[in-house]
Design an enzyme around this catalytic site. Structure first.
Site, PDB file in Angstrom:
ATOM      1  N   ASP A 247     -17.584 -12.693   7.168  1.00  0.00           N
ATOM      2  CA  ASP A 247     -16.135 -12.483   7.113  1.00  0.00           C
ATOM      3  C   ASP A 247     -15.705 -11.890   8.458  1.00  0.00           C
ATOM      4  O   ASP A 247     -15.794 -10.681   8.683  1.00  0.00           O
ATOM      5  CB  ASP A 247     -15.804 -11.545   5.952  1.00  0.00           C
ATOM      6  CG  ASP A 247     -14.317 -11.281   5.811  1.00  0.00           C
ATOM      7  OD1 ASP A 247     -13.546 -11.685   6.710  1.00  0.00           O
ATOM      8  OD2 ASP A 247     -13.925 -10.654   4.803  1.00  0.00           O
TER       9      ASP A 247
ATOM     10  N   TYR B 299     -14.878  -4.799   2.340  1.00  0.00           N
ATOM     11  CA  TYR B 299     -13.517  -5.176   1.945  1.00  0.00           C
ATOM     12  C   TYR B 299     -13.292  -6.622   2.390  1.00  0.00           C
ATOM     13  O   TYR B 299     -13.552  -6.973   3.550  1.00  0.00           O
ATOM     14  CB  TYR B 299     -12.473  -4.268   2.594  1.00  0.00           C
ATOM     15  CG  TYR B 299     -11.059  -4.752   2.402  1.00  0.00           C
ATOM     16  CD1 TYR B 299     -10.358  -4.444   1.240  1.00  0.00           C
ATOM     17  CD2 TYR B 299     -10.443  -5.553   3.346  1.00  0.00           C
ATOM     18  CE1 TYR B 299      -9.071  -4.909   1.038  1.00  0.00           C
ATOM     19  CE2 TYR B 299      -9.151  -6.023   3.162  1.00  0.00           C
ATOM     20  CZ  TYR B 299      -8.473  -5.702   2.013  1.00  0.00           C
ATOM     21  OH  TYR B 299      -7.208  -6.169   1.812  1.00  0.00           O
TER      22      TYR B 299
ATOM     23  N   TYR C  98       0.817  -1.215   0.000  1.00  0.00           N
ATOM     24  CA  TYR C  98       0.000   0.000   0.000  1.00  0.00           C
ATOM     25  C   TYR C  98       0.852   1.267   0.000  1.00  0.00           C
ATOM     26  O   TYR C  98       0.527   2.249   0.677  1.00  0.00           O
ATOM     27  CB  TYR C  98      -0.928   0.019   1.224  1.00  0.00           C
ATOM     28  CG  TYR C  98      -1.768  -1.224   1.382  1.00  0.00           C
ATOM     29  CD1 TYR C  98      -2.659  -1.619   0.391  1.00  0.00           C
ATOM     30  CD2 TYR C  98      -1.672  -2.003   2.535  1.00  0.00           C
ATOM     31  CE1 TYR C  98      -3.429  -2.757   0.536  1.00  0.00           C
ATOM     32  CE2 TYR C  98      -2.435  -3.143   2.694  1.00  0.00           C
ATOM     33  CZ  TYR C  98      -3.317  -3.524   1.692  1.00  0.00           C
ATOM     34  OH  TYR C  98      -4.079  -4.657   1.841  1.00  0.00           O
TER      35      TYR C  98
ATOM     36  N   LYS D 296      -6.232 -13.064  10.979  1.00  0.00           N
ATOM     37  CA  LYS D 296      -5.762 -11.978  11.833  1.00  0.00           C
ATOM     38  C   LYS D 296      -5.333 -12.476  13.207  1.00  0.00           C
ATOM     39  O   LYS D 296      -4.218 -12.951  13.372  1.00  0.00           O
ATOM     40  CB  LYS D 296      -6.835 -10.887  11.940  1.00  0.00           C
ATOM     41  CG  LYS D 296      -7.150 -10.167  10.643  1.00  0.00           C
ATOM     42  CD  LYS D 296      -6.035  -9.271  10.179  1.00  0.00           C
ATOM     43  CE  LYS D 296      -6.430  -8.434   8.986  1.00  0.00           C
ATOM     44  NZ  LYS D 296      -5.315  -7.690   8.388  1.00  0.00           N
TER      45      LYS D 296
END
Length: 416
Positions: A237, A143, A15, A266
């Site tokens: 999600d 996202y 990014y 995560k």
């Protein structure tokens, strides 16, 4: 720091516009909620390395479990071979899930976990002879990852992925059904197009990378009802929201509904190593059972169910069972509400939001994210703003004093 300056000529950062990106800060050690830099500075980490280090860095229980596993077997392929850490982890994850969410497919990243969820939703229908139901209904602001399949179900107007529109398969994206107008639009869309859909996917309670946008648990109830009515697979999600981040072990618990597929990553390993899981119902799993090899789920990352990652994840679950993580998340939530609220009155601040152990200050805009990040570093904290959002997702083990340092740094920098 020759390793940094020499390596800079070869590394490609995430990014980041590499022509203008500054050199990254050289981290050499982590412990608790602190990042130690090579020059001796110590930063309090406000985002737990992209929300992963929920128990803090280098927790001794996780470290010991990984060290023991490293001694015995760092890795072995999961095709045709089994090992205890993965099978025990699958059993424990299934036990945490409601209903018939019993089948765990391991991968090595959240994006791939979502890719697998999409494949399960679509192929289960193909295996049953249902043709033409290959679309995934996603939501504005959503996202779900950076791989091609997951980019296709992110918000198409979101700048990070919009340039790939000609390459990606097209899936419908509608506003979350959260008010009268969006509920009507959602229901109208389903009435017209449900026959083309295989699944609905949503981030429960908070759309993370899409802008930290919150929605009420009633939205999940509405999606569950619609999925049942039209015979659609419902995918939650929970890669960001899972493992206590929203105040409950999983965000969907606050709605009292269960998905057909849930994706996790995560914080699954406590931020120790890459691992992800896609958990599906027995009913979906059974759609892949037959005498024909063509109905099998043809997916298999090389490092899936890596024993080191599974050992870390088992140790992380131990900590959720033996240490007061949800109570700590509740205390963090109360402190964030109290200490971030004054930011609402600062120039350029658009909103302040808190959900569980997530605190957000939304700005009208951020002109120079790198400069803002550097100003925060001067305050002794590591906070990585994105888009127009300053957010905190600290380790649950952060001390009140450390958390106050983070909130005070945000207030100080924004006031300046």
């Amino acid at each position: 720091m020759t390793w940094l300056t020499e390596g800079w000529r070869h590394v490609w950062l995430p990014y980041a516009q590499m022509q203008t990106a500054p050199l990254p800060l050289p981290a050499v050690r982590t412990e608790g909620s602190r990042i130690h830099l090579e020059d001796g500075r110590v930063l309090i980490d406000g985002i737990a390395s992209w929300w992963t280090a929920c128990h803090g860095y280098n927790h001794p229980h996780i470290r010991a479990a990984v060290a023991e596993q490293l001694e015995r077997m760092p890795h072995v392929m999961f095709g045709g071979l089994g090992h205890e850490p993965a099978y025990r982890l699958a059993t424990r994850l299934a036990a945490l899930m409601p209903g018939s969410l019993n089948r765990v497919f391991f991968t090595d990243s959240g994006s791939v976990a979502v890719e697998v969820a999409i494949k399960i939703a679509v192929q289960s229908r193909l295996n049953r002879g249902e043709r033409g139901r290959t679309k995934i209904l996603a939501f504005t602001g959503g996202y779900h990852g950076d791989t091609l399949g997951t980019m296709a179900i992110c918000d198409p107007e979101e700048g990070m992925h919009s340039m790939f529109s000609g390459l990606l398969p097209e899936h419908p994206v509608v506003p979350l059904p959260r008010d009268e107008a969006s509920i009507a639009a959602f229901e109208s869309f389903l009435e017209q197009h449900a026959s083309t859909l295989a699944a609905i996917i949503v981030e429960p309670l908070v759309q993370g990378a899409g802008g930290m946008v919150l929605h009420e648990p009633e939205v999940l109830k509405r999606l569950r009802k619609a999925a049942d009515h039209y015979g659609l697979t419902l995918i939650f999600d929970e890669i960001f929201t899972g493992f206590g981040r929203t105040g409950t072990m999983f965000a969907y618990e606050q709605a009292g509904v269960a998905p057909d597929i849930v994706t996790l990553s995560k914080a699954l390993t406590g931020g120790t190593s890459p691992l992800a899981a896609t958990i599906a119902t027995d009913e979906l799993f059974e759609a892949f059972l037959s005498d024909s090899p063509t109905t099998a789920l043809m997916h298999g990352p090389t490092f899936m169910a890596n024993p080191l990652g599974c050992a870390a994840a088992n140790a992380s679950l131990d900590l959720f069972e033996t240490e007061p993580r949800l109570e700590q998340a509740a205390a963090i939530s109360a402190q964030l509400r109290r200490e971030l609220e004054p930011c609402r009155g600062l120039p350029g601040v658009k909103d302040v939001r808190v959900l569980g152990a997530i605190g957000m200050v939304e700005l009208e805009r951020i002109e120079n994210p790198a400069a803002l990040r550097q100003a925060l570093v001067k305050q002794g904290v590591w906070i990585r703003p994105f888009r127009n959002i300053l957010y905190l997702t600290p380790a649950f083990t952060i001390s009140p004093e450390e958390l106050s340092t983070l909130t005070r740094a945000i207030g100080t920098v924004l006031a300046a």
